[in-house]
Design a protein around this motif. Structure first.
Motif, short mmCIF file in Angstrom:
data_model
loop_
_atom_site.label_atom_id
_atom_site.label_comp_id
_atom_site.label_asym_id
_atom_site.label_seq_id
_atom_site.Cartn_x
_atom_site.Cartn_y
_atom_site.Cartn_z
N PRO A 121 0.84 -1.21 0.00
CA PRO A 121 0.00 0.00 0.00
C PRO A 121 0.87 1.26 0.00
O PRO A 121 1.80 1.39 0.80
CB PRO A 121 -0.82 -0.13 1.28
N VAL A 123 0.47 4.47 0.87
CA VAL A 123 0.54 5.33 2.06
C VAL A 123 1.48 4.71 3.09
O VAL A 123 2.32 5.41 3.67
CB VAL A 123 -0.86 5.56 2.65
N ASP A 145 -4.52 5.19 -6.85
CA ASP A 145 -5.92 5.27 -6.44
C ASP A 145 -6.27 6.71 -6.06
O ASP A 145 -5.60 7.34 -5.24
CB ASP A 145 -6.20 4.31 -5.29
N ASN A 148 -6.83 8.44 -2.45
CA ASN A 148 -5.63 8.65 -1.64
C ASN A 148 -4.72 9.75 -2.19
O ASN A 148 -3.63 9.97 -1.65
CB ASN A 148 -4.83 7.35 -1.52
N TYR A 149 -5.14 10.44 -3.23
CA TYR A 149 -4.27 11.46 -3.83
C TYR A 149 -3.82 12.51 -2.80
O TYR A 149 -2.67 12.92 -2.79
CB TYR A 149 -4.97 12.15 -5.01
N ASP A 150 -4.72 12.94 -1.95
CA ASP A 150 -4.34 13.94 -0.96
C ASP A 150 -3.32 13.37 0.03
O ASP A 150 -2.38 14.05 0.44
CB ASP A 150 -5.55 14.47 -0.21
N ASN A 151 -3.49 12.11 0.42
CA ASN A 151 -2.52 11.46 1.30
C ASN A 151 -1.15 11.37 0.62
O ASN A 151 -0.11 11.60 1.26
CB ASN A 151 -2.99 10.06 1.68
N TYR A 152 -1.15 11.05 -0.66
CA TYR A 152 0.12 10.98 -1.39
C TYR A 152 0.75 12.37 -1.51
O TYR A 152 1.97 12.51 -1.40
CB TYR A 152 -0.11 10.38 -2.78
N ALA A 189 -12.49 13.33 -4.81
CA ALA A 189 -11.11 13.42 -4.33
C ALA A 189 -10.25 14.28 -5.25
O ALA A 189 -9.45 15.10 -4.78
CB ALA A 189 -10.52 12.02 -4.20
#
Length: 220
Positions: A121, A123, A145, A148-152, A189
């Protein structure tokens, strides 16, 4: 007069032919992915996008690069070919099946040694990289994905060098981000990240209408 050229099959074919120069391994990767992966092949970037990434790498003099979302390897191959001999890419993906195909093309192009592939994964892998104080990275390409773009983004900011460049693919999402009636998680997202980067004082930004849209964020 419209601001954008409207896409047609004829224009896309033209772009595939003259939009960028391909190494034979890139051509084979692109064509075999289209033949073997069916509708999933849309996850692969277009050749003119590969050429655009390669140009960015050379313009900023990047050596250390990060990729989140590798699929069958075209984007990592494009970046690795553009890097100097002492450059490298840390490529993250969750699929051994897809990245086993990618390794074939990397090996064919003679750049497999430049690419450090890590499965798991994204993140979680990025968090481990931050904890290990990996970096700084000159360039990051994110094409995974969408929720999860903001997390990346937040993790890439921590791993990037000052003046480093972060690029996101599919940021226009076939135009859905501009349609307020479209509210699925992926579109939401992407729309939220576009607005966030647009207002983010930590970066300089520009949204390029290449392929399905490429957001560029340069770390201040």
């Amino acid at each position: 007069m419209g601001r954008f050229v409207r896409s047609t099959d004829q224009l896309e074919d033209y772009l595939s032919r003259v939009g960028g120069r391909e190494h034979p391994a890139q051509t084979r990767c692109r064509e075999e992915t289209q033949q073997q992966m069916g509708r999933m092949s849309v996850m692969q970037i277009a050749p003119e996008q590969g050429a655009f990434l390669a140009m960015l790498i050379k313009l900023i003099g990047a050596k250390r690069c990060l990729e989140v979302g590798t699929f069958t390897g075209y984007s990592a191959l494009s970046v690795a070919l553009a890097l100097p001999a002492d450059g490298g890419v840390v490529a993250l993906d969750v699929s051994k099946e897809f990245t086993d195909k990618a390794r074939v093309y990397w090996r064919e192009a003679g750049v497999e040694g430049k690419i450090d592939l890590r499965l798991g994964p994204g993140v979680d892998t990025l968090d481990r990289m931050i904890e290990a104080k990996e970096g700084p990275f000159d360039f990051a390409f994110i094409d995974a994905d969408k929720p999860n773009y903001d997390n990346y983004y937040e993790r890439a900011l921590r791993l990037a060098s000052r003046g480093g460049l972060i690029a996101f693919d599919n940021i226009l999402w076939s135009g859905a981000v501009a349609d307020p009636t479209v509210t699925d998680p992926d579109t939401h997202a992407l729309r939220a990240l576009n607005a966030k980067i647009h207002a983010d004082p930590r970066v300089d930004m520009a949204l390029a209408t290449i392929g399905d849209g490429v957001m560029l964020a340069r770390v201040r």
